[in-house]
Motif scaffolding. Sequence first.
Motif, PDB file in Angstrom:
ATOM      1  N   TYR A 538       3.649   9.484  14.571  1.00 32.38           N
ATOM      2  CA  TYR A 538       3.869   8.218  13.880  1.00 32.38           C
ATOM      3  C   TYR A 538       5.340   7.808  13.970  1.00 32.38           C
ATOM      4  O   TYR A 538       6.247   8.638  13.833  1.00 32.38           O
ATOM      5  CB  TYR A 538       3.472   8.313  12.404  1.00 32.38           C
ATOM      6  CG  TYR A 538       1.990   8.101  12.165  1.00 32.38           C
ATOM      7  CD1 TYR A 538       1.509   6.883  11.722  1.00 32.38           C
ATOM      8  CD2 TYR A 538       1.076   9.127  12.382  1.00 32.38           C
ATOM      9  CE1 TYR A 538       0.159   6.677  11.483  1.00 32.38           C
ATOM     10  CE2 TYR A 538      -0.278   8.936  12.156  1.00 32.38           C
ATOM     11  CZ  TYR A 538      -0.733   7.709  11.714  1.00 32.38           C
ATOM     12  OH  TYR A 538      -2.081   7.513  11.502  1.00 32.38           O
ATOM     13  N   TYR A 539       5.515   6.520  14.218  1.00 34.60           N
ATOM     14  CA  TYR A 539       6.852   5.910  14.151  1.00 34.60           C
ATOM     15  C   TYR A 539       7.002   5.379  12.722  1.00 34.60           C
ATOM     16  O   TYR A 539       6.345   4.415  12.344  1.00 34.60           O
ATOM     17  CB  TYR A 539       6.950   4.777  15.168  1.00 34.60           C
ATOM     18  CG  TYR A 539       8.254   3.999  15.143  1.00 34.60           C
ATOM     19  CD1 TYR A 539       9.282   4.322  16.017  1.00 34.60           C
ATOM     20  CD2 TYR A 539       8.437   2.935  14.263  1.00 34.60           C
ATOM     21  CE1 TYR A 539      10.474   3.603  16.006  1.00 34.60           C
ATOM     22  CE2 TYR A 539       9.620   2.218  14.250  1.00 34.60           C
ATOM     23  CZ  TYR A 539      10.648   2.562  15.122  1.00 34.60           C
ATOM     24  OH  TYR A 539      11.818   1.856  15.113  1.00 34.60           O
ATOM     25  N   CYS A 540       7.827   6.032  11.940  1.00 36.98           N
ATOM     26  CA  CYS A 540       8.031   5.635  10.542  1.00 36.98           C
ATOM     27  C   CYS A 540       9.398   4.975  10.393  1.00 36.98           C
ATOM     28  O   CYS A 540      10.389   5.439  10.958  1.00 36.98           O
ATOM     29  CB  CYS A 540       7.953   6.846   9.617  1.00 36.98           C
ATOM     30  SG  CYS A 540       6.321   7.612   9.533  1.00 36.98           S
ATOM     31  N   HIS A 541       9.433   3.892   9.640  1.00 35.65           N
ATOM     32  CA  HIS A 541      10.714   3.219   9.443  1.00 35.65           C
ATOM     33  C   HIS A 541      10.730   2.489   8.108  1.00 35.65           C
ATOM     34  O   HIS A 541       9.699   2.112   7.560  1.00 35.65           O
ATOM     35  CB  HIS A 541      11.009   2.261  10.598  1.00 35.65           C
ATOM     36  CG  HIS A 541      10.078   1.101  10.703  1.00 35.65           C
ATOM     37  ND1 HIS A 541      10.467  -0.147  11.131  1.00 35.65           N
ATOM     38  CD2 HIS A 541       8.744   0.973  10.441  1.00 35.65           C
ATOM     39  CE1 HIS A 541       9.436  -0.971  11.141  1.00 35.65           C
ATOM     40  NE2 HIS A 541       8.387  -0.326  10.726  1.00 35.65           N
ATOM     41  N   SER A 542      11.927   2.306   7.631  1.00 37.71           N
ATOM     42  CA  SER A 542      12.144   1.546   6.411  1.00 37.71           C
ATOM     43  C   SER A 542      13.107   0.417   6.743  1.00 37.71           C
ATOM     44  O   SER A 542      14.155   0.640   7.361  1.00 37.71           O
ATOM     45  CB  SER A 542      12.735   2.430   5.317  1.00 37.71           C
ATOM     46  OG  SER A 542      13.005   1.686   4.150  1.00 37.71           O
ATOM     47  N   VAL A 543      12.712  -0.796   6.384  1.00 38.62           N
ATOM     48  CA  VAL A 543      13.575  -1.964   6.617  1.00 38.62           C
ATOM     49  C   VAL A 543      13.870  -2.618   5.271  1.00 38.62           C
ATOM     50  O   VAL A 543      13.072  -2.535   4.338  1.00 38.62           O
ATOM     51  CB  VAL A 543      12.906  -2.981   7.572  1.00 38.62           C
ATOM     52  CG1 VAL A 543      12.758  -2.388   8.958  1.00 38.62           C
ATOM     53  CG2 VAL A 543      11.560  -3.427   7.038  1.00 38.62           C
ATOM     54  N   PRO A 544      15.017  -3.281   5.136  1.00 38.02           N
ATOM     55  CA  PRO A 544      15.387  -3.869   3.843  1.00 38.02           C
ATOM     56  C   PRO A 544      14.591  -5.132   3.526  1.00 38.02           C
ATOM     57  O   PRO A 544      14.001  -5.758   4.404  1.00 38.02           O
ATOM     58  CB  PRO A 544      16.873  -4.191   4.033  1.00 38.02           C
ATOM     59  CG  PRO A 544      17.037  -4.385   5.509  1.00 38.02           C
ATOM     60  CD  PRO A 544      16.063  -3.441   6.159  1.00 38.02           C
ATOM     61  N   LYS A 545      14.558  -5.474   2.275  1.00 36.15           N
ATOM     62  CA  LYS A 545      14.018  -6.734   1.772  1.00 36.15           C
ATOM     63  C   LYS A 545      12.554  -6.946   2.173  1.00 36.15           C
ATOM     64  O   LYS A 545      12.225  -7.764   3.026  1.00 36.15           O
ATOM     65  CB  LYS A 545      14.872  -7.912   2.257  1.00 36.15           C
ATOM     66  CG  LYS A 545      16.299  -7.883   1.729  1.00 36.15           C
ATOM     67  CD  LYS A 545      17.078  -9.102   2.165  1.00 36.15           C
ATOM     68  CE  LYS A 545      18.511  -9.051   1.650  1.00 36.15           C
ATOM     69  NZ  LYS A 545      19.308 -10.219   2.082  1.00 36.15           N
ATOM     70  N   VAL A 546      11.688  -6.169   1.542  1.00 36.12           N
ATOM     71  CA  VAL A 546      10.252  -6.352   1.755  1.00 36.12           C
ATOM     72  C   VAL A 546       9.552  -6.444   0.402  1.00 36.12           C
ATOM     73  O   VAL A 546      10.072  -5.988  -0.617  1.00 36.12           O
ATOM     74  CB  VAL A 546       9.630  -5.192   2.580  1.00 36.12           C
ATOM     75  CG1 VAL A 546      10.252  -5.108   3.948  1.00 36.12           C
ATOM     76  CG2 VAL A 546       9.735  -3.860   1.833  1.00 36.12           C
ATOM     77  N   ARG A 547       8.380  -7.050   0.417  1.00 36.35           N
ATOM     78  CA  ARG A 547       7.470  -7.003  -0.728  1.00 36.35           C
ATOM     79  C   ARG A 547       6.144  -6.468  -0.216  1.00 36.35           C
ATOM     80  O   ARG A 547       5.716  -6.811   0.901  1.00 36.35           O
ATOM     81  CB  ARG A 547       7.301  -8.372  -1.372  1.00 36.35           C
ATOM     82  CG  ARG A 547       8.433  -8.736  -2.332  1.00 36.35           C
ATOM     83  CD  ARG A 547       8.087  -9.923  -3.235  1.00 36.35           C
ATOM     84  NE  ARG A 547       8.285 -11.180  -2.547  1.00 36.35           N
ATOM     85  CZ  ARG A 547       9.376 -11.947  -2.681  1.00 36.35           C
ATOM     86  NH1 ARG A 547      10.357 -11.571  -3.486  1.00 36.35           N
ATOM     87  NH2 ARG A 547       9.482 -13.090  -2.030  1.00 36.35           N
ATOM     88  N   VAL A 548       5.505  -5.643  -1.019  1.00 33.56           N
ATOM     89  CA  VAL A 548       4.231  -5.026  -0.639  1.00 33.56           C
ATOM     90  C   VAL A 548       3.157  -5.496  -1.607  1.00 33.56           C
ATOM     91  O   VAL A 548       3.386  -5.565  -2.831  1.00 33.56           O
ATOM     92  CB  VAL A 548       4.331  -3.483  -0.643  1.00 33.56           C
ATOM     93  CG1 VAL A 548       2.993  -2.858  -0.262  1.00 33.56           C
ATOM     94  CG2 VAL A 548       5.439  -3.011   0.316  1.00 33.56           C
ATOM     95  N   TYR A 549       1.986  -5.825  -1.057  1.00 30.91           N
ATOM     96  CA  TYR A 549       0.879  -6.343  -1.872  1.00 30.91           C
ATOM     97  C   TYR A 549      -0.401  -5.568  -1.577  1.00 30.91           C
ATOM     98  O   TYR A 549      -0.620  -5.076  -0.457  1.00 30.91           O
ATOM     99  CB  TYR A 549       0.630  -7.824  -1.555  1.00 30.91           C
ATOM    100  CG  TYR A 549       1.737  -8.756  -1.956  1.00 30.91           C
ATOM    101  CD1 TYR A 549       1.769  -9.343  -3.220  1.00 30.91           C
ATOM    102  CD2 TYR A 549       2.771  -9.064  -1.061  1.00 30.91           C
ATOM    103  CE1 TYR A 549       2.792 -10.212  -3.578  1.00 30.91           C
ATOM    104  CE2 TYR A 549       3.794  -9.931  -1.416  1.00 30.91           C
ATOM    105  CZ  TYR A 549       3.797 -10.500  -2.676  1.00 30.91           C
ATOM    106  OH  TYR A 549       4.806 -11.362  -3.043  1.00 30.91           O
ATOM    107  N   GLU A 550      -1.255  -5.481  -2.588  1.00 33.07           N
ATOM    108  CA  GLU A 550      -2.637  -5.047  -2.415  1.00 33.07           C
ATOM    109  C   GLU A 550      -3.526  -6.212  -2.820  1.00 33.07           C
ATOM    110  O   GLU A 550      -3.237  -6.909  -3.804  1.00 33.07           O
ATOM    111  CB  GLU A 550      -2.950  -3.815  -3.260  1.00 33.07           C
ATOM    112  CG  GLU A 550      -2.226  -2.562  -2.773  1.00 33.07           C
ATOM    113  CD  GLU A 550      -2.696  -1.303  -3.494  1.00 33.07           C
ATOM    114  OE1 GLU A 550      -3.375  -1.446  -4.549  1.00 33.07           O
ATOM    115  OE2 GLU A 550      -2.400  -0.195  -3.028  1.00 33.07           O
TER     116      GLU A 550
END
Length: 610
Positions: A538-550
């Motif tokens: 898996y290519y895992c990454h964290s990028v700034p300024k996100v919102r996550v929804y379900e």
Amino acid sequence: MQVALGGGSEVAGESRDGANPFTPKAALVRYWNKQIGSDLQKSTFLLSKASPLSAVESATFTKLAAQNALSNYLPAFCKSANLFCFSDLGQSLEKHGPNSNFAVYSNKNFTIYGTGEHGGTDSFKNYTDYFPVDSFRRYSRDSAGHNDNFDNYGPEGNTMDLSFNGYGSGEIRGVGEFKKYSEDANVPNVRFNSYSSDGNTRKQSFRSYSTESNAGDQYFTSYGKNSQGSPNEFTSYGENTNVIGSTFTAYGRTAIAATDKFTSYGFGGNVPENNFKSYGDGGNSGIDTFKSYRNQSNVGDDSFRSYAKNSHSADVNFANYGQSINEGTDTFTGYGKGATGHKIGFKIYGVNNTFRDYAKKGISFSRYTNKSSETVISTAVNGSSVNRWIEPGKFFRESMLKKGTVMPMPDIRDKMPKRSFLPRTISSKLPFSISKLEEMKKIFHAADNSSMEHMFTEALDDCERAPSKGETKRCVPSIEDMIDFATTVLGRNVVVRTTQSVEGSKQNVMIGSVKGINGGQVTKSVSCHQSLFPYLLYYCHSVPKVRVYEADLLDPKTKANINHGVAICHLDTSDWSAGHGAFVALGSGPGRIEVCHWIFENDMTWTIVD
């Protein structure tokens, strides 16, 4: 060394619930409890991808990996660990009559097949293996009037590896026909080496070749070299493909009276790349025609090196060539240089072209598109044409995530082969870098220029590239490594989120109740996307300024709940490429809009516990 796998009893040391505490999965659960905590619910989704190896198998393969001896036991390793490995094809010296029909077959090696055959027809039809690996060596060599038909070969194949070596070499007359070859394929890797070289009046035809395919490469080396009077036709080759690369090296070199036609080649493709090296070099009285080549494509790059160089009486015609919707690049180096009696014409030709060291005589340009007329091309294309490479619903705006919205759901199904993670005790002992590519190829029996080698290089290039601005990234070959990366970025109070199922794919869905993680505020997340590799990577990454929804996903007609989706919205797109698919689909540019997308099957995002 003797290897005993799966034969021993594992009763000794069993825990109270009957599970062996020494299996990789049991060790992983303990690692989860140590790094994250036993009070937080474990992700059954993630644990389902853990290595299926038994305790004995894990210990055995760990020892073999440490001794650099896994290559000697690859079939057993691949089977026991649930890996994606290509079959080792031994040479086949089977004999067949002059008329042979192959329907619905898989993973074959055709060596000296049809050699010296006179007349007759061979038919390869409805080849349907999902992960085909085939080799045709010296097929139909030195035959006369022999016909070969490949009809509907490899439809919807995944990571195809097909090799034609010395195919039709020295053949007199006869027809080789490829119809609907590798249509709708995913990551096809097809090689034609010395195909139809030294042939006489043999016709080769490629129709609907690699149409609608995704991200693969085609290689034609010494194709038609030294042939005489042999016409070759490529019709609807690579049409509507996504990132397909084709390389023609020494194609038709020193051929006599060769006739080659490329019609609707690369038409409507997304970023097609084509390379012609020493094509027609030294040929005599050859005729090459490129019609509607790479038209209506998105970007794309073509390179012609030493094309028709030192040829005699060559007639080359480019009509309606390279009129891509978004600018591509075309480079002609040493084109027609040293040729005599030649005629080369460019008619209604695209923009962004470079001509270097080019023949000064015998060249004509008619209606060559320059920058000032580029807008004429763009305005002639409607919106559906511009967006046809981006599946509806793949990217959307954050405002769509509200109850009652009806929107298209893209195909979120996982198209990659089913695999499992390796335990870290094994993955940590395997080579994993571009600098150790040859070691990796040896372990997994990967031939030069094979699909497996391309799989390695593409994944490793992605893993080793520098992170983009604000990005933190890591490729993880084990769940333990994924846990380490996620907790380093987010802390120990984390949860794994993914879309529940693939229900609703490729159809309209209605948004039901929506929940914003972290109260709908900007948050941190670690998103992990699969890479094509023998074991789960898996290519895992964290990028700034996100919102996550379900969000609950409903059937628009019945209002029944059919899925529970997870979406991530990127609020800062200022560093994205202007040609990013999101902007093609949504009609904007970097930094001007936010872009959202669903988490696809078997991908995931880690967030803090809400």
